[in-house]
Design a protein around this motif. Structure first.
Motif, mmCIF file in Angstrom:
data_model
loop_
_atom_site.group_PDB
_atom_site.id
_atom_site.type_symbol
_atom_site.label_atom_id
_atom_site.label_comp_id
_atom_site.label_asym_id
_atom_site.label_seq_id
_atom_site.Cartn_x
_atom_site.Cartn_y
_atom_site.Cartn_z
ATOM 1 N N SER A 64 65.446 50.625 40.737
ATOM 2 C CA SER A 64 66.021 50.644 42.076
ATOM 3 C C SER A 64 64.936 50.893 43.110
ATOM 4 C CB SER A 64 67.107 51.716 42.178
ATOM 5 O OG SER A 64 67.580 51.829 43.503
ATOM 6 N N SER A 65 64.118 51.903 42.864
ATOM 7 C CA SER A 65 62.996 52.201 43.760
ATOM 8 C C SER A 65 61.963 53.026 43.016
ATOM 9 C CB SER A 65 63.460 52.942 45.012
ATOM 10 O OG SER A 65 63.991 54.196 44.675
ATOM 11 N N ILE A 66 60.739 52.976 43.514
ATOM 12 C CA ILE A 66 59.647 53.769 42.945
ATOM 13 C C ILE A 66 59.069 54.644 44.033
ATOM 14 C CG2 ILE A 66 57.417 53.742 41.778
ATOM 15 C CD1 ILE A 66 58.111 51.024 40.644
ATOM 16 N N ASN A 67 58.949 55.917 43.763
ATOM 17 C CA ASN A 67 58.388 56.853 44.733
ATOM 18 C C ASN A 67 56.876 56.875 44.538
ATOM 19 O OD1 ASN A 67 58.099 58.735 46.723
ATOM 20 N ND2 ASN A 67 59.143 60.378 45.619
ATOM 21 N N GLU B 248 44.268 65.220 33.635
ATOM 22 C CA GLU B 248 44.118 65.562 35.045
ATOM 23 C C GLU B 248 44.603 64.422 35.928
ATOM 24 O OE1 GLU B 248 40.229 66.095 36.737
ATOM 25 O OE2 GLU B 248 39.411 64.288 35.809
ATOM 26 N N LEU B 249 45.138 64.818 37.083
ATOM 27 C CA LEU B 249 45.587 63.840 38.064
ATOM 28 C C LEU B 249 44.368 63.302 38.804
ATOM 29 C CD1 LEU B 249 47.812 62.409 39.684
ATOM 30 C CD2 LEU B 249 47.975 64.460 41.105
ATOM 31 N N VAL B 250 44.191 61.996 38.797
ATOM 32 C CA VAL B 250 43.029 61.365 39.406
ATOM 33 C C VAL B 250 43.345 60.880 40.823
ATOM 34 C CG1 VAL B 250 41.412 59.436 39.253
ATOM 35 C CG2 VAL B 250 42.126 60.652 37.177
ATOM 36 N N ALA B 251 44.468 60.190 40.971
ATOM 37 C CA ALA B 251 44.804 59.604 42.272
ATOM 38 C C ALA B 251 46.310 59.417 42.387
ATOM 39 C CB ALA B 251 44.099 58.268 42.463
ATOM 40 N N THR B 252 46.791 59.525 43.631
ATOM 41 C CA THR B 252 48.212 59.383 43.926
ATOM 42 C C THR B 252 48.387 58.461 45.112
ATOM 43 O OG1 THR B 252 48.761 61.589 43.130
ATOM 44 C CG2 THR B 252 50.265 60.615 44.719
ATOM 45 N N ILE B 253 49.442 57.669 45.077
ATOM 46 C CA ILE B 253 49.808 56.875 46.247
ATOM 47 C C ILE B 253 51.317 56.960 46.426
ATOM 48 C CG2 ILE B 253 49.901 54.709 44.922
ATOM 49 C CD1 ILE B 253 48.874 53.332 47.540
ATOM 50 N N THR B 254 51.748 57.298 47.630
ATOM 51 C CA THR B 254 53.176 57.416 47.908
ATOM 52 C C THR B 254 53.769 56.025 48.161
ATOM 53 O OG1 THR B 254 52.917 57.611 50.297
ATOM 54 C CG2 THR B 254 52.743 59.642 48.991
ATOM 55 N N SER B 255 55.084 55.980 48.276
ATOM 56 C CA SER B 255 55.731 54.701 48.554
ATOM 57 C C SER B 255 55.323 54.159 49.919
ATOM 58 C CB SER B 255 57.258 54.852 48.484
ATOM 59 O OG SER B 255 57.685 55.854 49.388
ATOM 60 N N GLY B 256 54.917 55.068 50.801
ATOM 61 C CA GLY B 256 54.473 54.655 52.126
ATOM 62 C C GLY B 256 52.991 54.334 52.216
ATOM 63 N N GLY B 257 52.280 54.543 51.119
ATOM 64 C CA GLY B 257 50.864 54.169 51.089
ATOM 65 C C GLY B 257 49.877 55.302 51.306
ATOM 66 N N ARG B 258 50.374 56.528 51.443
ATOM 67 C CA ARG B 258 49.431 57.640 51.564
ATOM 68 C C ARG B 258 48.771 57.901 50.224
ATOM 69 N NH1 ARG B 258 51.860 62.869 53.729
ATOM 70 N NH2 ARG B 258 53.564 62.249 52.345
ATOM 71 N N THR B 259 47.480 58.204 50.259
ATOM 72 C CA THR B 259 46.720 58.389 49.024
ATOM 73 C C THR B 259 46.076 59.763 48.970
ATOM 74 O OG1 THR B 259 44.734 57.428 50.012
ATOM 75 C CG2 THR B 259 46.226 55.916 48.878
ATOM 76 N N GLY C 59 35.507 58.594 47.210
ATOM 77 C CA GLY C 59 34.425 57.709 47.609
ATOM 78 C C GLY C 59 34.047 56.683 46.563
ATOM 79 N N ARG C 60 34.565 56.836 45.351
ATOM 80 C CA ARG C 60 34.241 55.877 44.275
ATOM 81 C C ARG C 60 35.472 55.114 43.791
ATOM 82 N NH1 ARG C 60 32.550 57.634 39.489
ATOM 83 N NH2 ARG C 60 33.611 59.661 39.583
ATOM 84 N N PHE C 61 36.620 55.777 43.761
ATOM 85 C CA PHE C 61 37.862 55.162 43.275
ATOM 86 C C PHE C 61 38.794 54.885 44.449
ATOM 87 C CE2 PHE C 61 38.020 57.112 38.706
ATOM 88 C CZ PHE C 61 36.717 56.665 38.479
ATOM 89 N N THR C 62 39.558 53.808 44.332
ATOM 90 C CA THR C 62 40.561 53.468 45.334
ATOM 91 C C THR C 62 41.865 53.106 44.644
ATOM 92 O OG1 THR C 62 38.867 52.601 46.845
ATOM 93 C CG2 THR C 62 41.155 51.975 47.270
ATOM 94 N N ILE C 63 42.933 53.807 45.022
ATOM 95 C CA ILE C 63 44.253 53.498 44.489
ATOM 96 C C ILE C 63 45.002 52.648 45.514
ATOM 97 C CG2 ILE C 63 45.314 55.616 45.392
ATOM 98 C CD1 ILE C 63 47.043 55.680 42.827
ATOM 99 N N SER C 64 45.745 51.663 45.021
ATOM 100 C CA SER C 64 46.555 50.825 45.897
ATOM 101 C C SER C 64 47.797 50.390 45.132
ATOM 102 C CB SER C 64 45.757 49.605 46.362
ATOM 103 O OG SER C 64 45.350 48.815 45.260
#
Length: 122
Positions: free
Chosen positions: A29-32, A46-57, A65-70
């Motif tokens: 239905s949806s992903i948060n 360990e948690l490396v990176a997070t991205i919200t449904s609105g795109g906040r990282t 500076g080395r990894f990018t989540i999208s």
């Protein structure tokens, strides 16, 4: 039922790059938030990176500076672009997402992928 399937891991030399993908499928239905975790041998996950449904990282300090989540919400897919890889980035990387399904749209459940190995040779 929901499945998360990761891809893109492998062996790379230090300083190189890899791009991980994680596609969610099923009765969604949806992903948060969508997250990337990693677990190195003998260490806690360990948690490396997070991205919200609105795109906040957000990132753990060691990868800033080395990894990018999208994410691509239309494809229910999250990515992790990893540049300037170091030996200490070697780990199994797991995708995680908070998902509301068609069957239970009022409740959010955590789902995990099976993991993909990233090995960085020095």
């Amino acid at each position: 039922q929901v499945q998360l399937v990761e891809s893109g891991g492998g062996l790379v030399q230090a300083g190189g790059s890899l791009r991980l993908s994680c596609a969610a499928s099923g009765s969604i239905s949806s992903i948060n938030a969508m997250n990337w975790y990693r677990q190195a041998p003998g260490k806690q996950r360990e948690l490396v990176a997070t991205i919200t449904s609105g795109g906040r990282t957000n990132y753990v300090d060691s990868v800033k500076g080395r990894f990018t989540i999208s994410r691509d919400n239309a494809k229910n897919t999250v990515y992790l672009q990893m540049n300037s890889l170091k030996a200490e980035d070697t780990a199994v990387y797991y995708c995680n997402a908070g998902v509301r399904t068609m069957v239970t749209p009022l409740f959010e459940y955590d789902y995990w992928g099976q993991g993909t190995q990233v090995t960085v040779s020095s």
